[in-house]
Motif scaffolding. Structure first.
Motif, PDB file in Angstrom:
ATOM      1  N   ILE A  37       0.830  -1.208   0.000  1.00  0.00           N
ATOM      2  CA  ILE A  37       0.000   0.000   0.000  1.00  0.00           C
ATOM      3  C   ILE A  37       0.863   1.256   0.000  1.00  0.00           C
ATOM      4  N   PHE A  40       2.583   1.840  -3.470  1.00  0.00           N
ATOM      5  CA  PHE A  40       1.755   2.370  -4.550  1.00  0.00           C
ATOM      6  C   PHE A  40       1.238   3.782  -4.250  1.00  0.00           C
ATOM      7  N   ILE A  41       0.968   4.076  -2.978  1.00  0.00           N
ATOM      8  CA  ILE A  41       0.592   5.448  -2.653  1.00  0.00           C
ATOM      9  C   ILE A  41       1.758   6.387  -2.937  1.00  0.00           C
ATOM     10  N   SER A 109      -4.547  14.220  -4.111  1.00  0.00           N
ATOM     11  CA  SER A 109      -5.275  13.688  -5.270  1.00  0.00           C
ATOM     12  C   SER A 109      -6.334  14.679  -5.746  1.00  0.00           C
ATOM     13  N   PRO A 196      -6.428   7.099  -9.005  1.00  0.00           N
ATOM     14  CA  PRO A 196      -5.831   5.970  -8.270  1.00  0.00           C
ATOM     15  C   PRO A 196      -5.314   6.348  -6.888  1.00  0.00           C
ATOM     16  N   GLY A 197      -4.707   7.518  -6.751  1.00  0.00           N
ATOM     17  CA  GLY A 197      -4.203   7.942  -5.453  1.00  0.00           C
ATOM     18  C   GLY A 197      -5.317   8.092  -4.434  1.00  0.00           C
ATOM     19  N   LEU A 200      -6.372   4.523  -3.308  1.00  0.00           N
ATOM     20  CA  LEU A 200      -5.359   3.917  -2.450  1.00  0.00           C
ATOM     21  C   LEU A 200      -5.345   4.545  -1.057  1.00  0.00           C
ATOM     22  N   SER A 201      -5.704   5.808  -0.973  1.00  0.00           N
ATOM     23  CA  SER A 201      -5.725   6.481   0.327  1.00  0.00           C
ATOM     24  C   SER A 201      -6.746   5.838   1.267  1.00  0.00           C
ATOM     25  N   LEU A 203      -7.659   2.674   1.133  1.00  0.00           N
ATOM     26  CA  LEU A 203      -7.100   1.369   1.506  1.00  0.00           C
ATOM     27  C   LEU A 203      -6.089   1.493   2.638  1.00  0.00           C
ATOM     28  N   ALA A 204      -5.447   2.646   2.750  1.00  0.00           N
ATOM     29  CA  ALA A 204      -4.450   2.853   3.809  1.00  0.00           C
ATOM     30  C   ALA A 204      -5.064   2.743   5.197  1.00  0.00           C
TER      31      ALA A 204
END
Length: 444
Positions: A37, A40-41, A109, A196-197, A200-201, A203-204
């Motif tokens: 994670i 990719f972030i 983002s 995407p950012g 992913l945020s 998912l963090a």
């Protein structure tokens, strides 16, 4: 007057500190999930930050911008990072690392998305400043959390994961920006890289965080007492000569890398006179080589450190000297855009990339978990305020005064200066390592 105990002495004992160097502080599956994670972030952090470099020709044409203004659009992010990195790091150490990563990713983002709706240079500059505000706390939070998830034996590898993700995002941003702008227009490029950012945020928030286990519950303090502890922490950190030298070298590294990321595509289009797609491909090859070297550089530093602490700064000093010399040769003596020049720049980047995460590793290796983000933030503040924010502007100014080719040659000499500071670490790092402290932590 009663003397306040140094905050660095707080809760130094515990089972975590006494564990062998190869023991995982958290289940390996959770540690690897956190690594993926954060990788990719970090990648989309740089995608959002560097996509603008591939759009320079379009922005210059639409808004009639000078090279200095184009450089300022890149430096604006680093300037705003410098403003908020210290208070952000304080929140990281005293609030939550994963929540800070979520907050930062969301802000940068959204601000990147706003760049696609600007109507002039001033609006674009404001959006870029907001992007930097969002990125201020990510690296201290990510490095602090990930280094705590990995065994001490693999600390350099852990710090390399964060740095590699961020470095890999630069060429990805260049390629996406060049492709999207050519087919659908430059405004759409900002929207494509922003989504995407943002995902992913969220998912963090599923990552595990940690807290420091204290021998005694800390007493509640007022604002001024907390500020006193914070300033005392800063004083203790900067007392270590290695930390100061690492910060100075990091400034040199980021100053040159800011030039490399921002001006390489324009260098090939303007000096070598190749199409933007080809220029972005060349630039991406150079930066991908750097990214691969960053990832491989972590295990190399771990291996070198297992032999001797003193060998780490020796290797870093050599890598800085050799890569700086090769960059000067490539820009000064090679035909612009030739395969010889591109190959030499790729080779230089392979060497240069190995030093990228080493500075963060040295700071992590010398600091305890309860103030690690603060220590990392000092380096980030310096490298953004004096490195990333200065490099692109100075290069653009020199380009306006002379030409871009001369500016690229002059910027390469800064790596030779950075090698001097790592040379000092050859003597200071072993001594500082002996005096370093540790705290016990637990994940939740």
């Amino acid at each position: 007057m009663k003397q306040t105990e140094s905050p660095l002495k707080y809760a130094e004992v515990g089972s975590t500190c006494g564990a062998p160097d190869d023991v995982w502080p958290i289940d390996k599956r959770y540690a690897l999930f956190t690594a993926v994670i954060i990788f990719f972030i970090g990648m989309f952090d740089l995608v959002d930050r560097q996509v603008i470099a591939s759009l320079f020709p379009h922005l210059k044409e639409e808004f009639a911008l000078s090279d200095k203004q184009l450089g300022l659009l890149v430096s604006a992010v680093n300037i705003s990072i410098s403003v908020l990195v210290e208070p952000s790091a304080y929140l990281v150490d005293h609030w939550s690392r994963k929540k800070m990563i979520f907050l930062m990713g969301t802000i940068w983002s959204v601000s990147t998305l706003l760049c696609g709706f600007v109507t002039g240079f001033t609006h674009l500059l404001m959006a870029r400043l907001l992007c930097g505000f969002g990125e201020a706390g990510y690296q201290p939070a990510g490095q602090s959390l990930l280094s705590a998830c990995f065994p001490r034996k693999f600390r350099a590898t852990a710090t390399a994961i964060v740095t590699c993700g961020m470095s890999l995002g630069a060429p990805v941003g260049l390629m996406i920006g060049a492709f999207v702008s050519e087919h659908w227009g430059w405004r759409h490029a900002f929207g494509v890289v922003a989504i995407p950012g943002l995902l992913l945020s969220f998912l963090a928030l599923r990552m595990h965080d940690f807290k420091v286990v204290a021998a005694e519950a800390p007493k509640k303090k007022g604002f001024w007492a907390q500020r006193g502890d914070y300033l005392a922490t800063l004083r203790e950190i900067v007392k270590m000569p290695t930390v100061l030298c690492v910060i100075c070298s990091a400034v040199c590294i980021r100053m040159f890398n800011g030039v490399l990321l921002s001006w390489t595509p324009t260098y090939f289009t303007r000096v070598a006179e190749v199409p933007m797609t080809v220029a972005s491909t060349y630039a991406s090859l150079i930066i991908v080589a750097e990214s691969l070297a960053i990832f491989l550089g972590g295990p190399v530093v771990d291996w070198v450190k297992s032999r001797s602490n003193r060998l780490v700064p020796i290797w870093l000093c050599f890598a800085m000297l050799s890569s700086g010399a090769l960059y000067v040769i490539a820009y000064k003596l090679c035909q612009p855009g030739s395969m010889m020049q591109v190959a030499l720049l790729v080779t230089s980047s392979l060497i240069f990339g190995t030093v990228f995460s080493a500075g963060t590793f040295l700071i992590v290796d010398l600091t305890a978990a309860n103030y690690r983000a603060t220590a990392i933030s000092l380096m980030i503040l310096s490298q953004n305020l004096l490195g990333y924010s200065v490099g692109p502007i100075v290069t653009g100014t020199i380009s306006d005064m002379f030409n871009l080719s001369t500016a690229m040659v002059m910027s390469s000499f800064v790596l030779l200066a950075g090698a001097i500071f790592y040379g000092i670490c050859i003597f200071s790092y072993p001594r500082d390592k002996e005096r370093s402290t540790c705290v016990d932590i637990e994940f939740h």
